[in-house]
Write a protein that holds these residues in place. Structure first.
Motif, PDB file in Angstrom:
ATOM      1  N   GLU A 174       6.821  65.461 -60.723  1.00 14.87           N
ATOM      2  CA  GLU A 174       7.070  65.299 -59.348  1.00 14.87           C
ATOM      3  C   GLU A 174       8.349  66.308 -58.938  1.00 14.87           C
ATOM      4  OE1 GLU A 174       5.503  63.032 -57.098  1.00 14.87           O
ATOM      5  OE2 GLU A 174       4.163  62.653 -58.912  1.00 14.87           O
ATOM      6  N   ASN A 175       8.958  66.765 -59.949  1.00 17.85           N
ATOM      7  CA  ASN A 175      10.210  67.605 -59.932  1.00 17.85           C
ATOM      8  C   ASN A 175       9.730  69.181 -59.633  1.00 17.85           C
ATOM      9  OD1 ASN A 175      12.556  69.119 -60.133  1.00 17.85           O
ATOM     10  ND2 ASN A 175      13.251  67.885 -61.817  1.00 17.85           N
ATOM     11  N   PRO A 176       9.964  69.724 -58.480  1.00 15.72           N
ATOM     12  CA  PRO A 176       9.353  71.170 -58.290  1.00 15.72           C
ATOM     13  C   PRO A 176       9.922  72.083 -59.031  1.00 15.72           C
ATOM     14  CG  PRO A 176      10.681  70.265 -56.392  1.00 15.72           C
ATOM     15  CD  PRO A 176      10.510  69.094 -57.312  1.00 15.72           C
ATOM     16  N   LYS A 177      11.344  71.675 -59.354  1.00 16.59           N
ATOM     17  CA  LYS A 177      11.958  72.623 -60.231  1.00 16.59           C
ATOM     18  C   LYS A 177      11.471  72.904 -61.722  1.00 16.59           C
ATOM     19  CE  LYS A 177      16.749  72.571 -58.610  1.00 16.59           C
ATOM     20  NZ  LYS A 177      18.165  72.037 -58.878  1.00 16.59           N
ATOM     21  N   LEU A 178      11.209  71.778 -62.155  1.00 16.53           N
ATOM     22  CA  LEU A 178      10.196  71.760 -63.513  1.00 16.53           C
ATOM     23  C   LEU A 178       8.998  72.357 -63.470  1.00 16.53           C
ATOM     24  CD1 LEU A 178       9.502  70.293 -66.294  1.00 16.53           C
ATOM     25  CD2 LEU A 178       7.950  69.141 -65.073  1.00 16.53           C
ATOM     26  N   ARG A 179       8.332  72.203 -62.224  1.00 17.19           N
ATOM     27  CA  ARG A 179       6.979  73.146 -61.993  1.00 17.19           C
ATOM     28  C   ARG A 179       7.173  74.663 -62.124  1.00 17.19           C
ATOM     29  NH1 ARG A 179       6.126  69.000 -58.028  1.00 17.19           N
ATOM     30  NH2 ARG A 179       5.735  70.950 -56.464  1.00 17.19           N
ATOM     31  N   GLN A 180       8.244  74.970 -61.488  1.00 19.73           N
ATOM     32  CA  GLN A 180       8.375  76.456 -61.315  1.00 19.73           C
ATOM     33  C   GLN A 180       8.984  76.864 -62.733  1.00 19.73           C
ATOM     34  OE1 GLN A 180       8.056  78.473 -59.004  1.00 19.73           O
ATOM     35  NE2 GLN A 180       6.956  76.887 -57.766  1.00 19.73           N
ATOM     36  N   ASP A 181       9.555  76.078 -63.598  1.00 23.57           N
ATOM     37  CA  ASP A 181      10.000  76.521 -64.788  1.00 23.57           C
ATOM     38  C   ASP A 181       8.718  76.858 -65.834  1.00 23.57           C
ATOM     39  OD1 ASP A 181      12.470  76.953 -64.727  1.00 23.57           O
ATOM     40  OD2 ASP A 181      13.398  75.040 -65.600  1.00 23.57           O
ATOM     41  N   ILE A 182       7.772  75.906 -65.540  1.00 24.02           N
ATOM     42  CA  ILE A 182       6.617  75.849 -66.241  1.00 24.02           C
ATOM     43  C   ILE A 182       5.724  77.117 -66.020  1.00 24.02           C
ATOM     44  CG2 ILE A 182       4.268  74.572 -66.596  1.00 24.02           C
ATOM     45  CD1 ILE A 182       5.918  72.054 -66.774  1.00 24.02           C
ATOM     46  N   TYR A 183       5.579  77.594 -64.339  1.00 26.16           N
ATOM     47  CA  TYR A 183       4.915  78.394 -64.068  1.00 26.16           C
ATOM     48  C   TYR A 183       5.835  79.963 -64.694  1.00 26.16           C
ATOM     49  CZ  TYR A 183       3.046  74.887 -60.926  1.00 26.16           C
ATOM     50  OH  TYR A 183       2.313  73.851 -60.316  1.00 26.16           O
ATOM     51  N   ARG A 184       6.771  79.841 -64.577  1.00 24.61           N
ATOM     52  CA  ARG A 184       7.481  80.988 -65.002  1.00 24.61           C
ATOM     53  C   ARG A 184       7.038  81.279 -66.663  1.00 24.61           C
ATOM     54  NH1 ARG A 184      11.656  80.252 -61.383  1.00 24.61           N
ATOM     55  NH2 ARG A 184      12.632  78.612 -62.706  1.00 24.61           N
ATOM     56  N   MET A 185       6.957  80.127 -67.611  1.00 29.76           N
ATOM     57  CA  MET A 185       6.729  80.447 -69.023  1.00 29.76           C
ATOM     58  C   MET A 185       5.294  81.042 -68.931  1.00 29.76           C
ATOM     59  SD  MET A 185       4.807  78.287 -71.234  1.00 29.76           S
ATOM     60  CE  MET A 185       4.912  76.542 -70.433  1.00 29.76           C
ATOM     61  N   MET A 186       4.427  80.542 -68.284  1.00 28.79           N
ATOM     62  CA  MET A 186       2.988  80.809 -68.295  1.00 28.79           C
ATOM     63  C   MET A 186       2.700  82.364 -67.820  1.00 28.79           C
ATOM     64  SD  MET A 186       1.321  77.417 -66.227  1.00 28.79           S
ATOM     65  CE  MET A 186      -0.376  78.354 -66.337  1.00 28.79           C
ATOM     66  N   LYS A 187       3.497  82.698 -66.651  1.00 27.06           N
ATOM     67  CA  LYS A 187       3.560  84.203 -66.517  1.00 27.06           C
ATOM     68  C   LYS A 187       4.196  84.848 -67.592  1.00 27.06           C
ATOM     69  CE  LYS A 187       4.390  83.434 -61.916  1.00 27.06           C
ATOM     70  NZ  LYS A 187       5.338  83.240 -60.486  1.00 27.06           N
ATOM     71  N   TRP A 188       5.124  84.360 -68.351  1.00 33.24           N
ATOM     72  CA  TRP A 188       5.776  85.248 -69.407  1.00 33.24           C
ATOM     73  C   TRP A 188       4.772  85.442 -70.521  1.00 33.24           C
ATOM     74  CZ3 TRP A 188       6.669  84.386 -74.813  1.00 33.24           C
ATOM     75  CH2 TRP A 188       7.751  85.087 -75.461  1.00 33.24           C
ATOM     76  N   TRP A 189       3.853  84.513 -70.833  1.00 37.12           N
ATOM     77  CA  TRP A 189       2.708  84.627 -71.953  1.00 37.12           C
ATOM     78  C   TRP A 189       1.774  85.596 -71.363  1.00 37.12           C
ATOM     79  CZ3 TRP A 189       3.125  83.899 -76.827  1.00 37.12           C
ATOM     80  CH2 TRP A 189       3.941  82.976 -77.500  1.00 37.12           C
ATOM     81  N   LEU A 190       1.128  85.383 -70.097  1.00 35.54           N
ATOM     82  CA  LEU A 190       0.299  86.220 -69.487  1.00 35.54           C
ATOM     83  C   LEU A 190       0.528  87.416 -69.350  1.00 35.54           C
ATOM     84  CD1 LEU A 190      -0.950  83.408 -66.904  1.00 35.54           C
ATOM     85  CD2 LEU A 190      -2.484  84.313 -68.618  1.00 35.54           C
ATOM     86  N   ASN A 191       1.987  87.941 -68.978  1.00 35.46           N
ATOM     87  CA  ASN A 191       2.436  89.286 -69.012  1.00 35.46           C
ATOM     88  C   ASN A 191       2.288  89.890 -70.572  1.00 35.46           C
ATOM     89  OD1 ASN A 191       2.573  89.190 -66.301  1.00 35.46           O
ATOM     90  ND2 ASN A 191       4.627  88.543 -66.215  1.00 35.46           N
ATOM     91  N   LYS A 192       2.467  89.186 -71.354  1.00 34.84           N
ATOM     92  CA  LYS A 192       2.547  89.418 -72.961  1.00 34.84           C
ATOM     93  C   LYS A 192       0.728  89.957 -73.150  1.00 34.84           C
ATOM     94  CE  LYS A 192       4.826  87.645 -76.342  1.00 34.84           C
ATOM     95  NZ  LYS A 192       5.754  88.943 -76.784  1.00 34.84           N
ATOM     96  N   GLY A 193      -0.168  89.612 -72.412  1.00 35.84           N
ATOM     97  CA  GLY A 193      -1.305  89.833 -72.417  1.00 35.84           C
ATOM     98  C   GLY A 193      -2.401  88.810 -73.036  1.00 35.84           C
TER      99      GLY A 193
END
Length: 561
Positions: A174-193
């Motif tokens: 329910e916390n939008p800040k948490l969701r954004q932190d998770i999305y940042r982490m996902m992008k970090w892995w996807l950018n690694k390939g």
């Protein structure tokens, strides 16, 4: 009509790193051990490797309790080792997907360390905290691993929710800040390939905000509250947001593990126009040999139930969503021991089950060892088991509850998750070639007969049969894209179905019994065979595709019109 996509045409291989291959002699599989065996997987014909969690973790639940999403667990190696693995996977034309565990973290994750430190910490709301009710837990929910789903924390005098182990506190989506932190982490892995994610219990991330008590007609201390956290009120909103913010910007594969999902809900999750996920893992067919008291309450599989379930999902998602096809994974017992015969007909029944699965519409998932016909294990002592679910259940039933030890052990032999987690059997040398050290879990003692070296050298092995199935899928679009039609719904031994695509048809006939049984194609089914695509028996001069006798655990696939 289903659009064509690479992930629909792929075959996925799941690796449980701890049990795959140890290269540094500590008795635990590691990332370099996976890299060392990539040629074996390439030779098998695999397109995508799914890696169970390798992130930093205290290992309360074998890596599904993550303390740092962007670091590698020391036991598995370094980030450099992981980067090398990804390069080597891509160099062989394969793809790598990671396990995404974002319903919960470890209680040692920095977010939770901060969250529990005080009620006004900025991270407090990253998790689900509640005051007690009348000196008791906030509600009566039971953890998936037994006991209450709430843990009291003395520092702030409140309880936190953990649907799994008490060392796995649930995140507050329910916390939008948490969701954004998770999305940042996902992008970090996807950018690694990385090429996508398998998402752990992803349909648990939206809870009913009132967290109400679950109905409790038997007046138990704790009860499952699944209706309040599976497929919750904001789940589609959260997954659509994740797709918009992250997934839609990459050409990736996504599959969500979703206990308690039905066909109608799965259509919403996987309908491309809704922009959520591509596939779900559902569990309906994995619950068919469970009695009314759940997983450990053993009952015989009724093949008609399996037909009904598979048919519902095949027809239900056709043309809208997409099925993931599996019979094994790290949480399930070995299928040859479960729906086949792991003694007299081990090789034959393993091939039959593979045929049944790989000829369905959807993306097939192979779990390590399935392709060589690895079986369930029977450790004599409960002390040889490692899985938290098994150990908690044994404690609750036998030590605290005075249930019969022998009966509970039979349930563990049949359904325990450690059946899937014994070390991979590479050859007939000590510890099955998995490690030079004491393995983290005992090796199944049948490794002298069942191992990859033997299977690769024997052209009639389960391994080579899987290779052929995978190759057929690549050569025949009908296997990927054809529709599905059940034949003989009430037969208790034969599972047969047709696939139709453009002007072609496939007839798939499998015998799920150790009897000789007669197959007769119903008169209202139009099918004329022109080729026997694959079978697990040598078929001599068989000309009649309309009527024939099946040997025990026989499988045949005919191509025709």
């Amino acid at each position: 009509m289903n659009q064509k996509n690479w992930w629909k045409e792929s075959v996925v291989y799941q690796i449980y790193p701890r049990s795959f291959n140890d290269t540094n002699g500590d008795g635990i599989g590691d990332i370099n051990g996976i890299t060392e065996k990539l040629d074996y997987l390439k030779e098998l014909g695999i397109d995508v490797i799914w890696l169970s969690p390798v992130y930093q973790s205290p290992n309360d639940d074998n890596g599904y309790d993550i303390s740092d999403y962007c670091s590698i667990m020391d036991e598995f190696g370094s980030m450099e080792d992981w980067d090398n693995l990804l390069d080597e996977v891509h160099n062989r034309g394969m793809k790598l997907i990671m396990d995404l565990v974002v319903n919960h973290t470890s209680d040692e994750h920095e977010w939770f360390v901060q969250s529990r430190s005080s009620t006004d910490n900025p991270y407090r709301d990253y998790y689900i905290w509640r005051k007690g009710k009348d000196g008791q837990e906030p509600n009566n929910w039971e953890s998936a691993f037994s006991g209450s789903a709430w843990q009291y924390d003395e520092l702030t005098g409140e309880y936190y929710l953990h649907l799994f182990s008490k060392k796995q506190p649930d995140l507050n989506w329910e916390n939008p800040k948490l969701r954004q932190d998770i999305y940042r982490m996902m992008k970090w892995w996807l950018n690694k390939g990385v090429d996508g994610f398998r998402m752990d219990v992803i349909n648990f991330i939206s809870k009913n905000p009132d967290l109400p008590d679950a109905p409790n007609p038997d007046n138990k201390k704790y009860v499952g509250g699944g209706q309040y956290y599976m497929n919750g009120p904001r789940i589609h909103e959260f997954l659509h947001e994740m797709n918009r913010e992250v997934l839609s910007h990459y050409d990736v594969m996504t599959v969500g593990e979703m206990p308690g999902v039905d066909v109608e809900e799965a259509k919403k999750y996987t309908d491309p126009s809704r922009e959520e996920l591509q596939m779900v893992f559902q569990f309906e067919h994995m619950d068919l040999d469970s009695g009314p008291n759940g997983k450990w309450d053993l009952k015989e599989l009724d093949l008609r139930d399996l037909k009904q379930s598979i048919t519902k999902w095949q027809n239900g998602l056709h043309g809208t969503g997409w099925n993931s096809l599996y019979l094994n994974n790290h949480d399930q017992p070995r299928i040859v021991s479960r729906f086949g015969d792991d003694e007299k007909y081990r090789v034959t029944s393993a091939k039959m089950l593979a045929t049944f699965l790989h000829m369905l519409q959807g993306t097939p998932y192979i779990y390590q060892g399935e392709e060589i016909g690895m079986t369930n294990v029977k450790f004599e002592s409960i002390n040889d088991y490692q899985d938290i679910e098994i150990l908690n259940m044994y404690q609750e039933q036998v030590i605290d509850g005075n249930e019969n030890h022998a009966e509970i052990m039979q349930a563990i032999y049949a359904k325990g998750r450690d059946n899937a987690r014994t070390p991979f059997q590479w050859d007939d040398s000590e510890n099955a070639g998995f490690t030079d050290a004491e393995p983290w879990m005992k090796v199944n003692q049948n490794f002298k007969e069942i191992n990859a070296k033997q299977a690769v050298e024997d052209e009639n092995s389960v391994y080579h049969y899987y290779r052929k199935l995978i190759q057929l899928r690549k050569n025949h679009p009908i296997i990927v894209y054809g529709n599905y039609q059940l034949i003989l719904p009430n037969d208790q031994k034969i599972f047969a179905y047709l696939r139709n695509y453009q002007s072609e048809k496939l007839l798939v006939v499998t015998n799920f019994s150790d009897d000789h049984v007669n197959f007769d194609l119903p008169e209202d089914i139009a099918f004329t065979a022109n080729e026997l695509l694959i079978s697990n028996y040598e078929i001599q001069n068989e000309t009649d595709d309309q009527s024939f006798t099946l040997s025990p655990y026989e499988a045949r696939v005919y191509k025709g019109v």
